[in-house]
Design a protein around this motif. Structure first.
Motif, mmCIF file in Angstrom:
data_model
loop_
_atom_site.group_PDB
_atom_site.id
_atom_site.type_symbol
_atom_site.label_atom_id
_atom_site.label_comp_id
_atom_site.label_asym_id
_atom_site.label_seq_id
_atom_site.Cartn_x
_atom_site.Cartn_y
_atom_site.Cartn_z
ATOM 1 N N TRP A 272 -1.778 -5.940 -11.661
ATOM 2 C CA TRP A 272 -2.575 -5.263 -10.631
ATOM 3 C C TRP A 272 -1.896 -5.395 -9.259
ATOM 4 O O TRP A 272 -1.804 -4.434 -8.497
ATOM 5 C CB TRP A 272 -3.977 -5.853 -10.635
ATOM 6 N N TYR A 273 -1.401 -6.596 -8.969
ATOM 7 C CA TYR A 273 -0.703 -6.825 -7.703
ATOM 8 C C TYR A 273 0.539 -5.936 -7.606
ATOM 9 O O TYR A 273 0.814 -5.329 -6.561
ATOM 10 C CB TYR A 273 -0.323 -8.299 -7.592
ATOM 11 N N ARG A 274 1.304 -5.831 -8.691
ATOM 12 C CA ARG A 274 2.515 -5.022 -8.683
ATOM 13 C C ARG A 274 2.184 -3.554 -8.386
ATOM 14 O O ARG A 274 2.886 -2.882 -7.632
ATOM 15 C CB ARG A 274 3.211 -5.137 -10.041
ATOM 16 N N GLU A 275 1.095 -3.042 -8.986
ATOM 17 C CA GLU A 275 0.697 -1.661 -8.737
ATOM 18 C C GLU A 275 0.255 -1.461 -7.290
ATOM 19 O O GLU A 275 0.508 -0.406 -6.685
ATOM 20 C CB GLU A 275 -0.452 -1.276 -9.682
ATOM 21 N N ALA A 276 -0.440 -2.480 -6.738
ATOM 22 C CA ALA A 276 -0.999 -2.329 -5.388
ATOM 23 C C ALA A 276 0.088 -2.392 -4.316
ATOM 24 O O ALA A 276 -0.012 -1.723 -3.280
ATOM 25 C CB ALA A 276 -2.044 -3.424 -5.142
#
Length: 794
Positions: free
Chosen positions: A685-689
């Protein structure tokens, strides 16, 4: 409040393991009591809570299709899987009235008297709409002319009777008489003699004899005690040849025949029957006889294209229901039936079938078959063997209600699977079933109409209250079962009952489970309430809010678990409830002198609820709510950080196959040793954000929570353990390594943060106690050195 261990408990701990065998219902009282006590003691030793993530996965894997999370199916207001639900009896003739009016459906042509002549008008009317394969039907008629007597075998409600009457007509019979069906097969010849004598007595002395006479005997009762044998038919054939007559006997699939070669009846399709009956109905509405064929063809094509008709044909309807639908279509064409009532016909026909199954008359189903239908409704789409096994347990409970002082006599061997499923209008197919060992292929059984299970359970619960004690005992036993599928279906069945009658389901089942000291019972109660809410049962959130504020701790636990399961629908409200409960827990611990430790099980459950919300489709809303409230007080901070770290420890779901990549992630239940850790969900999720301007606040928010956890003395150890698991996962996946390389510098706000992370990467053990993996050294290069400038939070 400390964070939970990142290595989550197994998805299927002891409560999900093999279940103890049920107590023998025929055992002496003392022996049965000893068995029950022994099972209770063993169950108490194994009873442990299952985390919320595993509970939600079980609901997704094992709930019936109509109640599955995210399916959009099930009840909705007055709807059943998208169809209007509440018009009792549907629509064939007369008005549909909601209330005390009783409507009796006549599905198909009216049956003649038990013995007597079938009216010529009836034969003409049936001939107008009869449809069959001409070649096969002609061959049957030729055989009847040659042999004089023909036995036709076919399933019920497939047009056997109409086919028999039309065969006699094709063979040349000028009149048709119907014979009694309940006489023994040995009396067939004598029955024909009596019919002939009666005909001769009724004819004037010198009047010429009529043409060939046809006889029809529908649904001959031939079982093992009185089978239909070849000598019976030979004697009948002699009588028929002497009097120039023909006889057609129809039998079901279970009729016992000895040295008799029956003709198999292959019915036409439902669409063919509907078209034929509709055409016959439209001929009567044609405005001009000269253009009758043109009118019927054009109007029939228009009506058959209506959504109500295509929906009807897409369902598993019987030929008699298609024959009854045609007059309703004709009335709609004439403007006498609104479109919404026409659309309700399909569901009304299904309700009529369900009521017929549970009727008590001379043609009623045996009690064991009714138990199988109920079990199939509960386990619709589940393994057939399991459905049959548990239907016999229900049969024993029904016998206990019906004959309380007699032992339960359950036959070891019963009806063939094909005949059972044909009776239930169900099918058997191979499908993959989720288990704690991975997916396996099994033979599953399911109703052909996906609405049947919901309608059947509602009818059983509301219209047959005498069956409730047995059903309640059965569901309680299912809730004790060690198989996750069985417990989930017990919860799903209870959810349907709660939708139909919430007070009774709460009093007889859900409240008892919720108040139990055993976690297994409470988990079933939570699943039942969550599924009841998904299918539209009223007031479930109100019930949960009351339990979460109450003093009954088991019920408070159930309320938190259910809030976790339904929380994504109302994330802000759910988080407010969770914060209220955690503050209540802190206050109750401080009241003691000295202060008592927090209830560890409740604390874990609260953290698990936050974890489930953070990993749901409402995760951005949840993250925003957590960021706005976690610094308000210590209980809210502990709740947020513990739940956040649990979510961070959750990895990707296991995947199999040579090209599927890594399997379970850190913290997953039941890791497969053949697959390395997968991709942590929060890190992904962090990578996408990070990559999108619109979601930069998400990356910053996740970073804030990580800094708070690393800098909090109560949570830092757990946070470092989660980071260690992420580093191990990065050793197997390059995308995880890249995401972690982007996150680690952002976690350094003070020199102490850099020292803490550097120490972790230098000293962390590898898998199975090995030295630090090479990825740890590579990640160490992105951590700012102590004394160097560090990135500041935005």
């Amino acid at each position: 409040m400390s964070a939970p261990d990142t290595a989550a408990p197994p998805a299927n701990p002891a409560p999900n393991g093999p279940s103890a065998p049920p107590a023998d219902p025929n055992a002496p009282p003392q022996q049965g009591q000893a068995q029950a006590e022994e099972q209770d003691e063993g169950a108490e030793e194994q009873d442990r809570p299952q985390d919320a993530w595993a509970s939600r996965r079980e609901l997704a894997d094992h709930a019936p299709p109509a109640l599955r999370i995210g399916s959009g199916a099930g009840f909705g207001g007055a709807l059943v899987t998208g169809d209007q639900h509440g018009v009792s009896g549907g629509r064939v003739a007369g008005d549909v009235i909601m209330g005390s009016k009783t409507e009796i459906w006549q599905l198909g042509p009216p049956a003649p008297h038990a013995s007597g002549e079938v009216p010529a008008a009836t034969l003409e009317r049936l001939a107008e709409s009869f449809v069959a394969d001409e070649e096969a039907f002609g061959a049957l008629a030729d055989r009847l002319r040659e042999e004089r007597v023909l036995v036709v075998r076919g399933a019920a409600f497939t047009g056997r009777r109409t086919a028999a009457l039309m065969l006699l007509r094709r063979a040349g019979a000028t009149s048709v008489r119907s014979l009694l069906r309940d006489r023994p097969p040995a009396e067939l010849a004598a029955q024909l003699d009596a019919e002939q004598q009666r005909a001769e007595q009724g004819r004037a002395g010198d009047a010429p004899a009529p043409g060939p006479v046809g006889y029809v005997l529908c649904d001959l009762m031939a079982d093992r005690t009185r089978p239909l044998r070849e000598p019976h038919l030979l004697a009948v054939r002699d009588r028929l040849a002497a009097h120039d007559g023909y006889l057609v006997v129809t039998v079901g699939p279970t009729a016992v025949l000895e040295e008799v070669d029956p003709a198999g009846w292959q019915p036409p399709s439902v669409a063919e029957v509907l078209t034929a009956h509709l055409t016959a109905q439209l001929r009567a509405l044609a405005p001009d006889p000269a253009t009758c064929e043109e009118y019927t063809g054009r109007e029939s094509a228009r009506l058959l294209a209506l959504p109500a008709v295509t929906g009807f044909l897409a369902r598993d309807h019987q030929l008699r229901e298609a024959a009854a639908f045609a007059p309703a279509l004709a009335r709609h064409a004439a403007g006498g039936l609104p479109a919404d009532e026409l659309g309700a016909f399909s569901l009304g026909a299904l309700e009529s079938q369900v009521r017929e199954w549970f009727e008590e008359d001379e043609a009623a189903l045996p009690l064991r078959d009714k138990a199988f239908l109920i079990s199939l409704a509960a386990f619709d789409g589940g393994p057939y063997a399991l459905t049959a096994e548990l239907s016999d347990r229900l049969y024993a409970e029904l016998l206990r209600t019906q004959r309380p002082h007699a032992p339960a006599d359950v036959p070891v061997f019963g009806t063939h699977i094909g005949k059972r499923l044909q009776l239930a209008r169900a099918e058997r197919r191979q499908a993959e079933e989720a288990t704690e060992w991975g997916p396996v292929r099994q033979w599953v059984a399911a109703f052909r109409d996906d609405r049947a299970a919901l309608v059947l359970l509602r009818e059983l619960w509301t219209a047959h209250p005498s069956a409730r004690p047995a059903l309640v005992r059965w569901l309680r036993a299912l809730a004790e079962d060690g198989r996750p599928l069985v417990r989930t279906r017990a919860a799903a069945t209870t959810a349907v009952l709660a939708h139909a009658d919430l007070p009774s389901a709460m009093a007889l089942l859900i409240e008892e489970w919720a108040a139990s000291p055993r976690y297994r019972h409470r988990m079933v109660a939570a699943s039942a309430l969550a599924l009841a809410h998904f299918v539209g049962a009223p007031n479930v959130p109100r019930i949960l809010d009351g339990w979460s504020q109450g003093e009954d701790r088991p019920m408070r636990w159930v309320a938190i678990r259910t809030h976790a399961l339904i929380g994504p629908e109302r994330p802000a409200g759910t988080l407010r409830v969770l914060r209220t409960v955690v503050r209540k827990e802190y206050e109750e611990s401080r009241r003691e002198d000295p202060p008592a430790p927090l209830d560890e099980a409740m604390v874990e459950e609260l953290a698990g609820a936050v974890e489930l919300l953070l990993l749901s489709e409402a995760r951005e809303t949840v993250l925003g709510e957590l960021l706005a409230s976690y610094e308000v007080d210590r209980p809210a901070r502990d709740l947020t950080l513990a739940g956040f770290l649990r979510a961070c420890g959750r990895g990707a779901e296991p995947r199999t196959g040579p090209e599927s990549g890594p399997g379970p992630g850190p913290g997953d239940e039941g890791p497969d040793e053949e697959h390395p850790p997968g991709r942590p969900l929060v890190l992904d999720w962090y990578r996408e954000a990070v990559g999108g301007p619109a979601t930069a606040w998400v990356a910053h928010g996740l970073t804030r929570l990580w800094r708070a956890a690393l800098g909090d003395s109560l949570h830092s150890r757990d946070a470092l353990e989660v980071l260690r698991l992420w580093v191990l996962a990065a050793g197997h996946r390059q995308d995880v390594e890249w995401a972690l390389a982007a996150l680690l510098p952002a976690l350094v706000a003070e020199p102490e943060d850099a020292l803490r992370l550097a120490h972790l990467l230098r000293t962390m053990p590898g898998e199975d106690g090995a030295p630090p993996p090479p990825v740890a050294a590579r990640l160490l290069t992105v951590v700012p050195a102590a004394g160097h400038p560090v990135p500041q939070p935005r």
